[in-house]
Scaffold this motif. Structure first.
Motif, PDB file in Angstrom:
ATOM      1  N   ARG A 162      -2.594   8.007   4.317  1.00  0.00           N
ATOM      2  CA  ARG A 162      -2.788   6.795   5.110  1.00  0.00           C
ATOM      3  C   ARG A 162      -1.912   6.828   6.355  1.00  0.00           C
ATOM      4  NH1 ARG A 162      -5.232   2.354   3.370  1.00  0.00           N
ATOM      5  NH2 ARG A 162      -3.928   1.210   4.841  1.00  0.00           N
ATOM      6  N   ASP A 166       1.023   8.525  -0.668  1.00  0.00           N
ATOM      7  CA  ASP A 166       0.380   7.536   0.188  1.00  0.00           C
ATOM      8  C   ASP A 166       0.529   7.927   1.659  1.00  0.00           C
ATOM      9  OD1 ASP A 166      -0.277   5.923  -2.032  1.00  0.00           O
ATOM     10  OD2 ASP A 166       1.704   4.972  -1.983  1.00  0.00           O
ATOM     11  N   ARG A 226       0.791  -1.226   0.000  1.00  0.00           N
ATOM     12  CA  ARG A 226       0.000   0.000   0.000  1.00  0.00           C
ATOM     13  C   ARG A 226       0.821   1.272   0.000  1.00  0.00           C
ATOM     14  NH1 ARG A 226      -4.774  -0.996   4.468  1.00  0.00           N
ATOM     15  NH2 ARG A 226      -5.988  -2.528   3.302  1.00  0.00           N
ATOM     16  N   CYS A 227       2.018   1.204   0.529  1.00  0.00           N
ATOM     17  CA  CYS A 227       2.773   2.424   0.821  1.00  0.00           C
ATOM     18  C   CYS A 227       3.967   2.550  -0.121  1.00  0.00           C
ATOM     19  CB  CYS A 227       3.241   2.417   2.271  1.00  0.00           C
ATOM     20  SG  CYS A 227       1.898   2.198   3.477  1.00  0.00           S
TER      21      CYS A 227
END
Length: 296
Positions: free
Chosen positions: A84, A80, A74-75
């Motif tokens: 997040r 990002d 995800r990162c």
């Protein structure tokens, strides 16, 4: 606090072990006053949870995080991190370690990177097993920072912090302050002896606060090796106030007053709210780790 949208994140510095909670075999934290004492001693402490009397009745290995939860998936960029919480943690770890690596090099020393472990509920470490109840901690036995991201919510709801991205960054930077202490040899001064306002453990914790401030001072001018640009592009006065508020929220006097209704300096392990703010401010104002001598 803002990150460079186009910067790449180094997720190898974070081990994501979040996932399903273990059935049974949980590390135990006693209730009532005993649990409170362990919580106050464990919160942001520089030694492992086994030193706090936390034991695990089942040393079963932790489950791996599901692929959907891994920060590696995800990162990827600063963008990002701006959106997040877990990616923001990766970015702060990257920034802090870039600064300390460059600072150690400037001083003619070698910095050894330390990973942050994200976990859910319980972590098994070289320092023993612990639940999230002890808060974030650094284990010198395996040179890792351990963090359950749910703590950031509790920082607001249980401890009364205003919260915010930089309050979270302060927590992470404080733990890396303990890693710096481990590398320079001062972390051991937290162990042994009695607690109290003038104890070694308090002085170690206040120095870690000061080191967090030193990093914050340089966060927007520390270039990343991959881009040559700072990963953190903006750090405002409001961000710093959030960090100071978080430091105050976890002062021994504030926690004791909140949870036991009285202040007992003879049992302090971290320092008062005013002291924690003072030493973070010292680091931030000077940007010089040599000014973080809390032992003098």
């Amino acid at each position: 606090m803002q990150f460079d949208d186009d910067a790449g994140l180094d997720t190898s510095q974070v081990q994501d072990r979040r996932g399903s909670r273990l059935p049974g075999g949980r590390a135990t934290l006693g209730g009532g006053l005993a649990g409170l004492i362990a919580l106050v001693a464990g919160l942001f402490f520089g030694i492992g949870p086994n030193e706090l009397g936390l034991t695990d009745t089942d040393q079963s290995p932790e489950p791996n995080a599901s692929p959907a939860e891994r920060v590696q998936e995800r990162c990827r960029t600063g963008q990002d991190a701006n959106s997040r919480e877990d990616c923001r943690t990766v970015a702060v770890v990257n920034s802090a370690q870039s600064f300390w690596q460059q600072e150690f090099r400037r001083r003619g020393a070698a910095y050894e990177r330390a990973p942050t472990v994200l976990f859910t509920g319980r972590a098994d470490t070289a320092c023993g097993a612990a639940t999230s109840a002890v808060g974030p901690f650094y284990c010198p036995g395996d040179r890792k920072v351990y963090l359950d991201l749910d703590f950031f919510r509790e920082l607001r709801t249980k401890f009364g912090s205003s919260g915010g991205p930089f309050a979270q960054a302060y927590v992470v930077a404080h733990e890396y302050g303990h890693h710096v202490q481990n590398l320079t040899g001062t972390l051991s001064r937290s162990q042994g002896g009695r607690p109290g306002a003038d104890s070694g453990s308090v002085k170690v914790e206040l120095q870690a606060d000061c080191y967090a401030g030193v990093w914050a001072r340089h966060a927007t001018d520390t270039p990343q090796e991959s881009t040559g640009r700072p990963l953190i592009t903006s750090l405002t006065e409001a961000d710093v106030r959030d960090g100071l508020d978080a430091a105050a929220a976890v002062g021994d006097d504030r926690i004791q007053e909140r949870f036991q209704g009285r202040v007992t300096p003879e049992s302090w392990t971290h320092g008062s709210s005013a002291q924690r703010q003072q030493w973070f401010s010292t680091g931030f104002r000077t940007g010089n780790m040599a000014r973080c001598d809390t032992f003098r």
